[in-house]
Design a protein around this motif. Structure first.
Motif, mmCIF file in Angstrom:
data_model
loop_
_atom_site.group_PDB
_atom_site.id
_atom_site.type_symbol
_atom_site.label_atom_id
_atom_site.label_comp_id
_atom_site.label_asym_id
_atom_site.label_seq_id
_atom_site.Cartn_x
_atom_site.Cartn_y
_atom_site.Cartn_z
ATOM 1 N N ALA A 166 51.082 55.544 18.320
ATOM 2 C CA ALA A 166 52.332 54.793 18.201
ATOM 3 C C ALA A 166 53.378 55.293 19.200
ATOM 4 O O ALA A 166 54.491 54.772 19.248
ATOM 5 C CB ALA A 166 52.865 54.911 16.769
ATOM 6 N N LEU A 167 53.011 56.324 19.991
ATOM 7 C CA LEU A 167 53.956 56.914 20.943
ATOM 8 C C LEU A 167 53.600 56.536 22.374
ATOM 9 O O LEU A 167 52.446 56.261 22.672
ATOM 10 C CB LEU A 167 53.909 58.450 20.841
ATOM 11 N N ASP A 168 54.590 56.566 23.253
ATOM 12 C CA ASP A 168 54.275 56.418 24.666
ATOM 13 C C ASP A 168 54.112 57.813 25.274
ATOM 14 O O ASP A 168 54.196 58.812 24.558
ATOM 15 C CB ASP A 168 55.323 55.572 25.404
ATOM 16 N N SER A 169 53.886 57.900 26.586
ATOM 17 C CA SER A 169 53.551 59.212 27.127
ATOM 18 C C SER A 169 54.787 60.100 27.317
ATOM 19 O O SER A 169 54.675 61.206 27.828
ATOM 20 C CB SER A 169 52.745 59.092 28.425
ATOM 21 N N ASP A 217 44.829 54.134 39.593
ATOM 22 C CA ASP A 217 44.911 53.322 38.376
ATOM 23 C C ASP A 217 46.133 53.692 37.537
ATOM 24 O O ASP A 217 46.645 52.880 36.784
ATOM 25 C CB ASP A 217 43.632 53.473 37.546
ATOM 26 N N GLU A 218 46.567 54.952 37.661
ATOM 27 C CA GLU A 218 47.794 55.334 36.945
ATOM 28 C C GLU A 218 48.998 54.622 37.559
ATOM 29 O O GLU A 218 50.020 54.451 36.920
ATOM 30 C CB GLU A 218 47.983 56.857 36.985
ATOM 31 N N GLY A 219 48.837 54.214 38.828
ATOM 32 C CA GLY A 219 49.927 53.515 39.502
ATOM 33 C C GLY A 219 50.122 52.088 39.000
ATOM 34 O O GLY A 219 51.181 51.502 39.174
ATOM 35 N N TYR A 220 49.086 51.503 38.376
ATOM 36 C CA TYR A 220 49.234 50.155 37.823
ATOM 37 C C TYR A 220 49.819 50.252 36.422
ATOM 38 O O TYR A 220 49.118 50.575 35.470
ATOM 39 C CB TYR A 220 47.880 49.433 37.755
ATOM 40 N N ARG A 221 51.081 49.994 36.279
ATOM 41 C CA ARG A 221 51.718 50.129 34.980
ATOM 42 C C ARG A 221 51.622 48.818 34.196
ATOM 43 O O ARG A 221 51.830 47.734 34.731
ATOM 44 C CB ARG A 221 53.172 50.556 35.146
ATOM 45 N N ILE A 222 51.259 48.943 32.927
ATOM 46 C CA ILE A 222 51.149 47.754 32.075
ATOM 47 C C ILE A 222 52.392 47.693 31.194
ATOM 48 O O ILE A 222 52.668 48.643 30.460
ATOM 49 C CB ILE A 222 49.888 47.850 31.176
ATOM 50 N N PRO A 223 53.152 46.613 31.267
ATOM 51 C CA PRO A 223 54.374 46.556 30.436
ATOM 52 C C PRO A 223 54.032 46.593 28.942
ATOM 53 O O PRO A 223 52.951 46.163 28.536
ATOM 54 C CB PRO A 223 55.014 45.218 30.828
ATOM 55 N N ASP A 224 54.944 47.132 28.151
ATOM 56 C CA ASP A 224 54.699 47.311 26.715
ATOM 57 C C ASP A 224 54.487 45.970 26.010
ATOM 58 O O ASP A 224 53.795 45.897 25.010
ATOM 59 C CB ASP A 224 55.886 48.062 26.096
ATOM 60 N N PRO A 254 48.039 50.681 26.135
ATOM 61 C CA PRO A 254 48.028 51.629 27.260
ATOM 62 C C PRO A 254 49.178 51.343 28.215
ATOM 63 O O PRO A 254 49.568 50.191 28.390
ATOM 64 C CB PRO A 254 46.686 51.361 27.933
ATOM 65 N N GLU A 255 49.689 52.420 28.807
ATOM 66 C CA GLU A 255 50.823 52.252 29.722
ATOM 67 C C GLU A 255 50.365 52.001 31.142
ATOM 68 O O GLU A 255 51.120 51.489 31.957
ATOM 69 C CB GLU A 255 51.690 53.511 29.701
ATOM 70 N N THR A 256 49.149 52.428 31.453
ATOM 71 C CA THR A 256 48.639 52.231 32.805
ATOM 72 C C THR A 256 47.202 51.735 32.725
ATOM 73 O O THR A 256 46.546 51.839 31.691
ATOM 74 C CB THR A 256 48.630 53.549 33.601
ATOM 75 N N LEU A 257 46.729 51.228 33.849
ATOM 76 C CA LEU A 257 45.355 50.757 33.921
ATOM 77 C C LEU A 257 44.386 51.927 33.687
ATOM 78 O O LEU A 257 43.335 51.772 33.074
ATOM 79 C CB LEU A 257 45.114 50.139 35.301
ATOM 80 N N ALA A 258 44.779 53.124 34.153
ATOM 81 C CA ALA A 258 43.931 54.299 33.976
ATOM 82 C C ALA A 258 43.742 54.589 32.496
ATOM 83 O O ALA A 258 42.645 54.877 32.020
ATOM 84 C CB ALA A 258 44.545 55.505 34.672
ATOM 85 N N ILE A 314 42.763 42.559 33.375
ATOM 86 C CA ILE A 314 44.128 43.032 33.157
ATOM 87 C C ILE A 314 44.841 43.143 34.502
ATOM 88 O O ILE A 314 45.983 42.707 34.660
ATOM 89 C CB ILE A 314 44.123 44.399 32.440
ATOM 90 N N LEU A 315 44.126 43.701 35.468
ATOM 91 C CA LEU A 315 44.720 43.871 36.793
ATOM 92 C C LEU A 315 45.103 42.511 37.380
ATOM 93 O O LEU A 315 46.186 42.344 37.940
ATOM 94 C CB LEU A 315 43.722 44.590 37.717
ATOM 95 N N ALA A 316 44.200 41.523 37.205
ATOM 96 C CA ALA A 316 44.488 40.191 37.727
ATOM 97 C C ALA A 316 45.752 39.637 37.090
ATOM 98 O O ALA A 316 46.622 39.079 37.759
ATOM 99 C CB ALA A 316 43.303 39.264 37.457
ATOM 100 N N ALA A 317 45.869 39.825 35.775
ATOM 101 C CA ALA A 317 47.046 39.318 35.075
ATOM 102 C C ALA A 317 48.311 40.028 35.552
ATOM 103 O O ALA A 317 49.359 39.406 35.712
ATOM 104 C CB ALA A 317 46.870 39.493 33.575
#
Lengths: 622, 427
Positions: A350-353, A559-566, A589-593, A609-612
């Motif tokens: 339930a936490l972010d990094s 992959d850590e550079g690709y951030r996924i919005p919450d 997840p916060e990143t693709l990694a 996910i990356l495409a989106a």
């Protein structure tokens, strides 16, 4: 009573709380630490030891970020041992037996002398909440303290129950009362909760132990300290005693099993597999006729002994009986019985990094409440949450720790990606890049990062920069010095027959070549300081492996550079299976990694996910 | 960025097969295999050779420069003659280059995406593409791993986890009651895996030579008309047909071309209880071959399948349907249902990812070889004693990672679970 607004409030003064408060204050945030009792700052409620394998790495990293645990442990250390001395340096972990009283007083002095940090002895009864944001805390006297961010480090207080045999006491720790309203508030937030348990052994009066009959374990002759600042232990050094259980002990335990809280069915929580109770050991490893016990002095100033290896939830009489069946403990008195404790934890997914709760702005959680165990794990989380709470309030960049550069990053990522199924403890095997995440290079890995974010103070900057320069200078000498095969042969080393010169650095990477040998071959290296030499020796040793891992590190970093919005909408992705969608929605997840590390998430899912993400970026750019 | 390669064209036997290579090593590959660097975007006929200069094929080579290719990287495409043997040899040669590896599912697409080489509209259609790609791979992987190989990999996994957990126990629980020297045990476990993998690699070689294309078995009770059907399909008298039940005692193979797909049709001995030792042997062989086939045609006068051989996608037919009353009937006499059967075979076989199988075998080989390399280093390091356990464990980790496609992922939790099950940790 009216209180002024502060930037960051830390609730709890244990290992997570003190480190969190100190980190927030170092960042420049006006910080208030609220604890039930001033005397409890930095109290060690379990084993009086700091460090160990993986854990020692964490302490070094905390120190590299100018944290306090390493320095306090060095001040309070009464026995230092470097574990795995005979294995490779990457897996060596510093450990110290700490004097409980010295630790507490050193911690209190440290906290009270930290600029921007105030301590308040009070009970936090509730959080002040406005909408989906925490705006401060409410004390038991009804007064409210407004704050930009709140860090909860309240350990095992959520539905904490202590078990001794079939006796049950509500409370987070022996002698503490549970904070009911605060617990209800946490429960009302609808967070996913789980239940864990842990145990402690009975504490023994050292005066009643027959030490003459026991084997002794002394500390190392050349103690390795935690802090890059420390040079040598300050307190008097002691030895621990070693004894062991026997058939008689096991018989007593077996006879009383039905009265054990755990075997009597009073406990539902999951305990750590690496820290079983003596009941567990006797039942699960029935063929072992003896288990080792370390008798660890808790302090130079009293006679309390912590018998490491016999934690229990048996009734007091049974504890007395089995303790007295042990060699050297025939007349031992129990000062405080062992007990098991059960508590709720918040699923750390339930936490972010940053260890910030996703569903409630301004609220951070650190330590045992996140399902971890251990002082070092707690302190490291304290540092992460404290620095990030301050960064948020002060409008600075978040401090995100990567698996590729720190054990702290490994832990935070494990917790927030995989959650926990037993109390989480650090092991070196959890770090896939452990050959480069060494205790000796924690400063090279993290101090620059801390400096960039304003977490590291001037004094350490100076020390670090001086050391970095010395390292650089010595390394360029090493790399620059060319050695011919005949030089190597003259020194009695295996030499290739190709006649080609090799750099001294290359030659040093051989396990059989140490610094003293290389500095004989390259006289200009003789002036290099011992700690610089040791670090270069290790670096050279692992160089080829670290080089090989670089590609993995680079791929992960990309992959850590690709951030996924919450608020990423996984349901809108066609082509993802329900199972994968559900997992992604749970972990967020916060990143693709991070997404890739979730069990069952396929490369194809990652591409989708990356495409989106790309599509969103494109439509935003339009 | 690593250079990746894969068969980029469709499955089965076709006129042309396209092998695509993408990444920084493309020019090196092109020079070594085609002998020169053709002008970009100009199809050029080249003699394709392996690393020893051996002739592989005469093929069209098409080069694309970085920034002007599908993936955005340097790309070369080999348009080969669509023979499975040629494709397999070319893939194997590519695997011998340093730093080259087979592309993961969807990896070309992902690189195109990362390098901004895809339009918004193309991204929309991506999900179907990737799903198709991975579903075929998953099914294929399952098929290949469910037999003997599956059992072996399970053993490897157990042994590797045990070995790794022993090393990790001595490292992470050094202050506990765990053994200090685990070298003999770890060596024994790793040697066993090493030997077994070497054996498997040899077997893989043989399997590849034998098997190229689809295998379809005709099964059913004696005298159901299996051989007659085979002959109908083959268009010639390939099998001996007669009215005497049990005529076909051995497995008869006929190579056919169905809609461009290479198909080996098996006619098997009729399945029945018998005491004739020759026939018993024939039946047991029939069962084995039929079970291993890609697809089975169950033939019976009542349309009943042979239950214990029935698999998903099999075809069940009513034989001797001379009056054409059953929709799934066939008749050798009237030819009823034969055209429909051919269409059905074509449709079903296209669902079976045969060329994914070829690539998968290539993947297995690559995985095994990569695993072996690290396993060898791990064995050498372990033998030097506990001083080297950290490095040995790193090599073992790399070996397991290399074998991951076969043995599955080995998580730190697997190691910890093994440690806690075997040692009483917790002082």
């Amino acid at each position: 009573m009216k209180h002024d607004r502060v930037d960051v409030i830390v609730v709890g003064g244990g290992h997570a709380g003190t480190e969190a408060a100190a980190a927030a204050a170092r960042m420049g945030a006006e910080t208030l630490l609220i604890t039930l009792r001033l005397s409890d700052l930095g109290v060690m409620s379990c084993n009086p030891a700091i460090g160990g394998l993986g854990k020692g790495h964490l302490v070094r990293e905390i120190d590299a970020l100018d944290g306090i645990m390493g320095r306090i442990a060095d001040k309070a250390g009464i026995q230092f041992r470097l574990l795995n001395r005979r294995k490779g340096p990457a897996v060596q972990g510093p450990r110290a037996q700490a004097d409980r009283a010295l630790y507490r007083s050193a911690m209190r002095t440290e906290i009270e002398s930290t600029p921007h940090l105030t301590v308040l002895e009070a009970e936090v009864a509730d959080l002040s909440v406005k909408g989906d944001r925490v705006t401060g805390v409410q004390l038991a006297d009804g007064s409210i303290i407004p704050a930009g961010a709140v860090i909860l480090t309240s350990g095992t207080f959520l539905r904490g129950v202590i078990h001794i045999g079939d006796r049950q006491i509500a409370g987070g720790r022996m002698g503490d009362r549970p904070s009911v309203r605060l617990a209800e508030r946490i429960e009302s937030l609808g967070l996913p909760l789980g239940r864990l348990k842990t145990g402690t052994p009975p504490r023994i009066d050292g005066k009643t132990i027959d030490w003459a009959r026991l084997e002794k374990q002394p500390g190392d002759e050349d103690p390795v300290m935690f802090s890059f600042f420390s040079k040598a232990p300050e307190a008097r050094q002691i030895s621990c005693g070693i004894t062991e259980t026997n058939e008689k002990t096991h018989e007593i335990i077996r006879e009383n099993l039905d009265q054990s809280a755990m075997y009597g069915g009073h406990i539902e929580g999951v305990g750590p597999r690496y820290c079983p109770s003596i009941e567990d050991k006797v039942v699960r490893f029935a063929d072992k006729s003896s288990h080792q016990i370390f008798l660890e002095p808790e302090s130079l100033s009293d006679d309390l002994i912590y018998p490491n290896g016999i934690s229990t939830s048996l009734p007091e009489e049974a504890q007395q009986a089995y303790v007295r069946s042990i060699r050297g403990l025939e007349h031992a008195d129990i000062v405080q019985p062992g007990y098991a404790i059960e508590y709720d934890y918040v699923d750390p997914r339930a936490l972010d990094s940053r260890l910030h709760l996703r569903s409630m702005q301004g609220l951070f959680l650190a330590g045992q409440i996140n399902g971890t165990t251990g002082y070092e794990e707690a302190a490291a989380q304290g540092l992460v949450s404290g620095a990030n709470a301050a960064a948020e309030v002060l409008g600075k960049d978040a401090l995100i720790f990567s698996r590729t550069t720190s054990y702290i990053g490994v832990m935070v990522d494990d917790l927030t990606t995989k959650g926990v199924s037993e109390p989480y403890r650090m092991f070196t095997s959890r770090a896939e890049f452990r050959l480069s995440l060494r205790a000796d290079n924690a400063d090279s890995r993290l101090t620059p990062f801390g400096l960039d974010h304003g977490l590291v103070q001037a004094e350490r900057r100076l020390m670090f920069e001086t050391k970095a320069e010395a390292l650089e200078a010595a390394k360029s000498k090493l790399v620059g010095a060319r050695l011919l095969p005949r030089d190597l042969e003259a020194a009695g080393l295996k030499a290739p027959k190709d006649g080609q010169p090799r750099s001294a650095y290359h030659v040093l990477s051989d396990r059989d070549v140490d610094w003293s040998l290389i500095s004989k071959l390259v006289p200009e290296l003789e002036t290099v300081l011992p700690d610089i030499a040791a670090q270069l020796e290790r670096e050279a040793l692992y160089a080829s492996y670290v080089e090989r891992q670089k590609r993995d590190v680079a791929a992960l970093a990309k992959d850590e550079g690709y951030r996924i919005p919450d608020d990423f909408d996984y349901d809108a992705l066609s082509g993802l299976s329900n199972e994968i969608t559900l997992k992604l929605k749970t972990v967020r997840p916060e990143t693709l990694a991070q997404a890739g590390r979730i069990e069952g998430v396929t490369p194809a899912a990652l591409t989708l996910i990356l495409a989106a993400l790309k599509r969103q970026a494109m439509s935003r750019a339009v | 960025m690593e250079t990746i390669y894969a068969l980029a064209s469709a499955s089965g036997k076709a006129g042309v097969a396209v092998v695509r290579v993408s990444g920084s090593a493309v020019d090196t590959v092109c020079l070594r295999m085609a002998g020169r660097l053709p002008q970009p975007r100009l199809a050029t006929v080249c003699r394709i050779q392996d690393l020893e200069g051996g002739y592989l094929d005469e093929a069209l080579v098409l080069r694309f420069l970085e920034g002007a290719s599908f993936t955005g990287e340097s790309v070369v495409e080999f348009h080969l003659h669509g023979s499975l043997a040629v494709v397999s040899a070319v893939l194997r040669t590519l695997g011998c280059f340093d730093g080259l590896r087979l592309a993961e599912p969807g990896e070309f697409t992902r690189r195109a995406l990362e390098n901004g080489r895809m339009e918004l509209t193309q991204v929309e259609g991506l999900s179907d593409l990737i799903e198709a790609e991975t579903e075929a791979q998953r099914v294929q992987a399952l098929r290949q791993l469910s037999g003997a190989l599956g059992q072996k990999t399970a053993e490897w996994r157990t042994q590797l986890v045990q070995a790794a957990s022993l090393l990790e126990a001595t490292i992470d629980f050094a202050d506990e009651e765990v053994p200090v020297d685990v070298t003999p045990d770890v060596e024994r476990l790793l040697q066993a895996v090493d030997t077994s993998i070497r054996g498997e690699l040899r077997g893989l070689e043989a399997a590849e030579r034998v098997r190229s294309g689809f295998v379809v078995a005709i099964v059913g009770a004696p005298n159901a008309g299996k051989s007659t059907l085979l002959n109908m399909l083959a268009g010639r008298d390939a099998a001996i047909t007669s009215e005497i039940a049990g005529t076909t005692r051995d497995v008869i193979e006929v190579r056919l071309d169905i809609a461009g797909l290479a198909v080996t049709l098996l006619d098997t001995a009729g399945l029945r209880e018998t005491t004739d030792p020759l026939e018993v042997a024939g039946i047991s062989r029939a069962r084995v071959r039929a079970a291993e086939a890609d697809l089975r045609i169950h033939l019976d006068v009542a349309g009943q399948a042979v239950d214990d051989l029935l698999q998903e996608n099999d075809i069940c037919l009513v034989s001797k349907d001379d009056d054409g009353v059953f929709e799934n009937g066939v008749s050798a006499k009237t030819g009823w249902g034969i055209d429909r059967l051919i269409l059905l075979l074509e449709k079903r076989l296209k669902d079976v990812p045969a060329s994914a199988g070829l690539v998968n075998r290539q993947r297995h080989r690559e995985a095994l070889e990569r695993g072996l390399d690290h396993l060898g280093s791990a064995i050498a390091l372990v033998s030097e004693g506990s001083d080297m356990y950290d490095l040995a464990s790193e090599e073992l980790r790399a070996a397991i990672h290399g074998l991951q496609r076969l043995v599955g992922q080995v998580d730190v939790e697997d190691l910890l679970g093994e440690i806690f099950a075997n040692f009483c940790i917790g002082k």
